[in-house]
Structure formats: C-alpha cells, structure tokens
Scaffold this motif. Structure first.
Motif, PDB file in Angstrom:
ATOM      1  N   ALA A 322     -12.904  63.155  12.711  1.00 33.24           N
ATOM      2  CA  ALA A 322     -12.144  62.026  12.161  1.00 33.24           C
ATOM      3  C   ALA A 322     -13.073  61.025  11.474  1.00 33.24           C
ATOM      4  CB  ALA A 322     -11.363  61.334  13.267  1.00 33.24           C
ATOM      5  N   ILE A 323     -14.245  60.788  12.072  1.00 33.01           N
ATOM      6  CA  ILE A 323     -15.216  59.864  11.466  1.00 33.01           C
ATOM      7  C   ILE A 323     -15.772  60.453  10.165  1.00 33.01           C
ATOM      8  CG2 ILE A 323     -17.483  58.779  11.762  1.00 33.01           C
ATOM      9  CD1 ILE A 323     -16.796  58.551  14.767  1.00 33.01           C
ATOM     10  N   ILE A 324     -16.045  61.777  10.187  1.00 33.99           N
ATOM     11  CA  ILE A 324     -16.514  62.449   8.972  1.00 33.99           C
ATOM     12  C   ILE A 324     -15.465  62.329   7.869  1.00 33.99           C
ATOM     13  CG2 ILE A 324     -17.095  64.693   7.952  1.00 33.99           C
ATOM     14  CD1 ILE A 324     -18.312  65.442  10.684  1.00 33.99           C
ATOM     15  N   LEU A 325     -14.184  62.456   8.252  1.00 29.36           N
ATOM     16  CA  LEU A 325     -13.098  62.303   7.276  1.00 29.36           C
ATOM     17  C   LEU A 325     -13.117  60.902   6.672  1.00 29.36           C
ATOM     18  CD1 LEU A 325     -10.502  63.162   5.807  1.00 29.36           C
ATOM     19  CD2 LEU A 325      -9.216  62.499   7.860  1.00 29.36           C
ATOM     20  N   SER A 326     -13.369  59.883   7.500  1.00 28.11           N
ATOM     21  CA  SER A 326     -13.416  58.503   7.001  1.00 28.11           C
ATOM     22  C   SER A 326     -14.512  58.339   5.950  1.00 28.11           C
ATOM     23  CB  SER A 326     -13.660  57.527   8.159  1.00 28.11           C
ATOM     24  OG  SER A 326     -12.640  57.610   9.125  1.00 28.11           O
ATOM     25  N   VAL A 327     -15.690  58.924   6.242  1.00 30.96           N
ATOM     26  CA  VAL A 327     -16.805  58.834   5.294  1.00 30.96           C
ATOM     27  C   VAL A 327     -16.468  59.598   4.014  1.00 30.96           C
ATOM     28  CG1 VAL A 327     -19.223  59.424   4.893  1.00 30.96           C
ATOM     29  CG2 VAL A 327     -18.498  58.576   7.144  1.00 30.96           C
ATOM     30  N   LEU A 328     -15.926  60.814   4.180  1.00 31.55           N
ATOM     31  CA  LEU A 328     -15.568  61.638   3.022  1.00 31.55           C
ATOM     32  C   LEU A 328     -14.504  60.963   2.169  1.00 31.55           C
ATOM     33  CD1 LEU A 328     -15.847  64.355   1.528  1.00 31.55           C
ATOM     34  CD2 LEU A 328     -14.053  65.262   3.003  1.00 31.55           C
ATOM     35  N   ALA A 329     -13.511  60.355   2.834  1.00 32.82           N
ATOM     36  CA  ALA A 329     -12.441  59.669   2.101  1.00 32.82           C
ATOM     37  C   ALA A 329     -12.997  58.481   1.327  1.00 32.82           C
ATOM     38  CB  ALA A 329     -11.346  59.215   3.063  1.00 32.82           C
ATOM     39  N   ALA A 330     -13.941  57.738   1.945  1.00 28.91           N
ATOM     40  CA  ALA A 330     -14.531  56.574   1.283  1.00 28.91           C
ATOM     41  C   ALA A 330     -15.345  56.991   0.065  1.00 28.91           C
ATOM     42  CB  ALA A 330     -15.403  55.797   2.266  1.00 28.91           C
ATOM     43  N   VAL A 331     -16.179  58.031   0.224  1.00 31.55           N
ATOM     44  CA  VAL A 331     -17.004  58.508  -0.889  1.00 31.55           C
ATOM     45  C   VAL A 331     -16.129  59.090  -1.997  1.00 31.55           C
ATOM     46  CG1 VAL A 331     -18.799  60.144  -1.576  1.00 31.55           C
ATOM     47  CG2 VAL A 331     -18.984  58.936   0.603  1.00 31.55           C
ATOM     48  N   SER A 332     -15.113  59.869  -1.588  1.00 30.24           N
ATOM     49  CA  SER A 332     -14.196  60.466  -2.564  1.00 30.24           C
ATOM     50  C   SER A 332     -13.436  59.391  -3.330  1.00 30.24           C
ATOM     51  CB  SER A 332     -13.199  61.394  -1.861  1.00 30.24           C
ATOM     52  OG  SER A 332     -13.858  62.437  -1.199  1.00 30.24           O
ATOM     53  N   ALA A 333     -12.982  58.364  -2.596  1.00 26.98           N
ATOM     54  CA  ALA A 333     -12.231  57.279  -3.233  1.00 26.98           C
ATOM     55  C   ALA A 333     -13.083  56.567  -4.273  1.00 26.98           C
ATOM     56  CB  ALA A 333     -11.752  56.279  -2.177  1.00 26.98           C
ATOM     57  N   ALA A 334     -14.377  56.368  -3.950  1.00 21.73           N
ATOM     58  CA  ALA A 334     -15.275  55.713  -4.900  1.00 21.73           C
ATOM     59  C   ALA A 334     -15.443  56.547  -6.167  1.00 21.73           C
ATOM     60  CB  ALA A 334     -16.639  55.470  -4.255  1.00 21.73           C
ATOM     61  N   GLY A 335     -15.239  57.849  -6.052  1.00 26.50           N
ATOM     62  CA  GLY A 335     -15.338  58.716  -7.216  1.00 26.50           C
ATOM     63  C   GLY A 335     -14.011  59.045  -7.853  1.00 26.50           C
ATOM     64  N   ALA A 336     -12.942  58.397  -7.367  1.00 27.94           N
ATOM     65  CA  ALA A 336     -11.595  58.729  -7.850  1.00 27.94           C
ATOM     66  C   ALA A 336     -11.427  58.463  -9.338  1.00 27.94           C
ATOM     67  CB  ALA A 336     -10.549  57.937  -7.061  1.00 27.94           C
ATOM     68  N   SER A 337     -12.147  57.464  -9.862  1.00 26.32           N
ATOM     69  CA  SER A 337     -11.996  57.131 -11.285  1.00 26.32           C
ATOM     70  C   SER A 337     -12.500  58.240 -12.193  1.00 26.32           C
ATOM     71  CB  SER A 337     -12.752  55.839 -11.609  1.00 26.32           C
ATOM     72  OG  SER A 337     -14.140  56.024 -11.424  1.00 26.32           O
ATOM     73  N   GLY A 338     -13.325  59.128 -11.642  1.00 23.61           N
ATOM     74  CA  GLY A 338     -13.840  60.206 -12.459  1.00 23.61           C
ATOM     75  C   GLY A 338     -12.983  61.447 -12.421  1.00 23.61           C
ATOM     76  N   VAL A 339     -11.858  61.400 -11.708  1.00 24.92           N
ATOM     77  CA  VAL A 339     -10.994  62.564 -11.544  1.00 24.92           C
ATOM     78  C   VAL A 339      -9.613  62.252 -12.096  1.00 24.92           C
ATOM     79  CG1 VAL A 339      -9.951  64.148  -9.890  1.00 24.92           C
ATOM     80  CG2 VAL A 339     -12.233  63.249  -9.465  1.00 24.92           C
ATOM     81  N   ALA A 340      -9.116  63.091 -13.002  1.00 20.53           N
ATOM     82  CA  ALA A 340      -7.766  62.905 -13.542  1.00 20.53           C
ATOM     83  C   ALA A 340      -6.762  63.026 -12.402  1.00 20.53           C
ATOM     84  CB  ALA A 340      -7.485  63.949 -14.608  1.00 20.53           C
ATOM     85  N   GLY A 341      -5.882  62.049 -12.249  1.00 21.63           N
ATOM     86  CA  GLY A 341      -4.924  62.081 -11.154  1.00 21.63           C
ATOM     87  C   GLY A 341      -5.322  61.173 -10.010  1.00 21.63           C
ATOM     88  N   GLY A 342      -6.554  60.640 -10.068  1.00 20.87           N
ATOM     89  CA  GLY A 342      -7.001  59.654  -9.095  1.00 20.87           C
ATOM     90  C   GLY A 342      -7.041  60.171  -7.678  1.00 20.87           C
ATOM     91  N   SER A 343      -6.628  59.323  -6.739  1.00 18.58           N
ATOM     92  CA  SER A 343      -6.794  59.611  -5.315  1.00 18.58           C
ATOM     93  C   SER A 343      -6.019  60.841  -4.855  1.00 18.58           C
ATOM     94  CB  SER A 343      -6.362  58.392  -4.494  1.00 18.58           C
ATOM     95  OG  SER A 343      -5.011  58.061  -4.751  1.00 18.58           O
TER      96      SER A 343
END
Length: 410
Positions: A322-343
């Motif tokens: 669950a903690i790993i998911l939190s880190v992954l979600a945070a890092v992924s969210a920070a990169g959301a602007s680079g992905v078509a479709g966002g979050s």
C-alpha cells in the motif's frame, strides 16, 4: 449603460462567477434547448485561456530569470518540496480511505483502443522527450514542460543581455499579463456557458451507479484540501491557514473546477498570486511548473480507482504494498501531464503492481471516464488551487524565518 458597467465592475469577480453559475444552472434545467447557444461562451473562454497561457508562461519565466540578480533568493526549493509532500500525502489519503471504505466496481468497456504507458520509465521518458521538444511545437501543443525548459534556458542566456533587450521582454510580459486580465474579466460569462453545457449534456443520471466511488473520491479530495493542505501550511507558517486555503479554493478552485484544465487556469493563478502580493520572480516559475507536476487530485484518483479494482478482484494487499502504491501514485501523478488522458491512463500502470491484467485495468479506466464529469473537475480544482497555496506558503515561511510579520491575505 456606463453606470451599469461601472456597478458590475465594482462587484467582486467571485460573486460575478457565482451569479454565472446560478444563471447557467437555471437555463440548463428550464430551457436547455432554447438556450443551447450559451455554450459558445464557455468554449470561447476556455479557448482564450488556453491560447494566452503558453505565451504568458514563456515571457513571464524568461523575464523572471533574465532579470534575476545574483544573490537574490527565491523559494523554488521549498515550493518543490511542498509539491512533493502534498502529492504523496494525497496518494496516501486515497489509499487509507480505500481500505476503510472498500469499493467494488461494475466494470465497463469502451476504451480498448487507448494505449496506456506500460511502466513508470515510459512516463518519465515521455516527460524527458517533452523537455527537448521544438519550442514552436511546444507552444502550439501547449507542452508546458517544453515551454518552461526553453523559457528558463533563454532567461539564463539573456541575463547578460543589454538592458534594452530586457526591457523589451519586460514590456512583452506586461502586455500579455494585461491580455490575461481582460480574458479573466470574461470568466462569469465563460463559467455560465460551461455550467450550462455540463448539466444539459451530461446530466447526473449516469453517475448514480458509481455513487459510492464518487463519494470516496470527493471525500478524499475534500480531506486533502481542508485538512492535509491546511496542516502543511500551518507547520510551515504557524498561522491560521484557513483564510489562505479558502481564498485559493474560491478564486482558483472554482474556475479550475469548470475549465477542467490546470493549463487553462495558469493565468487565473498568476492573477491571484499578484493579488496576494507574492514575489513575481518566484510565482512566474512555480505556477506553470505546478500545473505540470503538482497533482494531488490525480494521486487520489490513481490510488482510489486502483484499489477499487483490487477490491473488485478480491486481491489481498499488505501495508508495504500500500505504501509502495502511494509512492507510485505520487510519481505517476507528477508525470500525468506527459500522458494523453492524464491521471486515468496511469491507472493500468498502478494496477500492474498487483498483477491486474491490462484488459481489466482498461475497464477501470472506462469507469473513470464515466464519472469524469465530477472526478476530473474536482481533481483539477484541487491541483490548481494547491499551486497558489504552496507558492504562498513558501514565501510566508521565508518571511517568518527572517523575522518578518506574516500577514495571510483572506
């Protein structure tokens, strides 16, 4: 007519926008067909914001960097730390809430032709390619990572330029800022059109089946906006944070809610920072940067929808994962602007952590698109208002450290 316009201009922008919301709702409920023409106001407003934002960012950042004097301190390091803390804690809130109130989904289809990123490396690689994008292409496609990169590099190279060159850049920056003020004055009319279109086109009937999921998502975002973010501000500033929190939600969050675009809200946030009398050299960089990497709302969305898929498939999750998911979600969210479709298109990436196949994960993305009319609006409001909140927090914290009186503008 002049007296009427004068009186209208004396009314605060927030009250004007609220009036626009009310009129939009009334028209959508009573005469949706006859008043369909008002949607053009919303389209024009968002279009104008998106049109002016890339040029605004380019010239403001270039001007701020080129005119920066050696030894003059900025708060960018503190702001970046705040962005990171805020995004991670938002992801953690989504994870905790999903364990306390587990949600299962009625999966849907309809997005099979969309290809999500396969791993976090692909997300980061997309961001890196955006950094080296052609500057003209970056402006045309509103690639803010590329625009920021070119603005910073040009600003650095122009630090030793002649004063006449710097004055010309400053004049362009001021002129574009004035255009932004003119566009923002049209916000009540634009919001009216956006509200009308949202209610008349989408309605709320399609959202009933996913009511529990929407409640969890909105509850998490409200908790972050009204508890987590104020707590972060208090730790840094040691003052009552709520006047600042409510002002950012009111003057930034409302417009972001209806435009559903952090990029389109950059001019609005710039204007709010100016009203708060923040350092222009700092906020001209931190606001466009925040629009691309400060994604607390996206982190909540990724965490909650991923764990909804986990609960639907009865997969056991331990605390470490669950903690790993939190880190992954945070890092992924920070990169959301680079992905078509966002979050939403980063959900399959998070689902892969639990071995959920891509076919199932894309069905979860389909659910996300159904509730997007609510989810995306609230997500953008949280993301965008946090940009101003943390920029102001860093400056107030600096003033406190230097022994200056901290005055939080309500």
């Amino acid at each position: 007519m002049k007296n009427l316009i004068h009186k209208w201009n004396q009314v605060s922008l927030v009250k004007q926008i609220l009036l626009g919301i009310v009129i939009g709702v009334v028209l959508a409920v009573t005469i949706p067909d006859a008043a369909n023409w008002v949607t053009i106001f919303g389209t024009l407003f968002v279009g104008a914001l998106k049109a002016v934002a890339p040029i605004l960012v380019l010239f403001l950042v270039m001007h701020a960097i080129s005119s920066h004097k050696s030894g003059q301190q900025t708060n960018m390091k503190s702001i970046l730390i705040l962005y990171g803390i805020g995004t991670f804690l938002a992801a953690l809130v989504g994870v905790v809430a999903s364990f306390i109130f587990p949600v299962t989904l009625t999966l849907t289809t309809g997005v099979e032709d969309v290809t999500p990123p396969s791993d976090i490396v692909e997300v980061l690689k997309t961001l890196l390619f955006n950094v080296v994008d052609n500057p003209v292409n970056a402006i045309l496609n509103a690639n803010y990572i590329g625009i920021l990169t070119w603005a910073i590099l040009l600003g650095l190279t122009l630090k030793n330029a002649a004063e006449t060159t710097k004055n010309a850049i400053a004049n362009f920056s001021d002129a574009i800022s004035q255009l932004v003020k003119w566009v923002i004055k049209l916000a009540p009319l634009g919001i009216l059109g956006l509200v009308f279109e949202a209610i008349a086109t989408n309605g709320l009937s399609a959202l009933k089946e996913y009511g529990q999921l929407i409640i969890i998502l909105l509850g998490c975002m409200l908790f972050v906006a009204l508890v987590i973010n104020p707590l972060i501000v208090y730790i840094y500033v040691r003052k009552n944070p709520y006047p600042l929190v409510f002002r950012t939600l009111r003057e930034s969050g409302i417009t972001a809610f209806f435009t559903r675009s952090s990029a389109a809200n950059i001019p609005v946030n710039m204007g709010l920072c100016e009203k708060l009398e923040l350092d222009k050299d700092t906020y001209s960089v931190s606001i466009p940067l925040g629009a691309t990497i400060n994604m607390a709302g996206a982190a909540v969305t990724i965490s909650v929808l991923t764990l909804a898929a986990v609960h639907t498939l009865d997969i056991e999750v331990d605390i470490a994962t669950a903690i790993i998911l939190s880190v992954l979600a945070a890092v992924s969210a920070a990169g959301a602007s680079g992905v078509a479709g966002g979050s939403l298109l980063l959900i399959p990436l998070a689902c892969s952590l639990f071995g959920i196949p891509n076919e199932i994960a894309m069905q979860v993305v389909g659910v996300g698109f159904i509730i997007g009319v609510i989810q995306d609006s609230c997500e953008t409001a949280l993301n965008s208002s946090s940009d101003v909140l943390f920029t102001a927090t860093a400056e107030y914290a600096k003033d406190r450290k230097e022994g200056k009186e901290v005055i939080i503008h309500s």
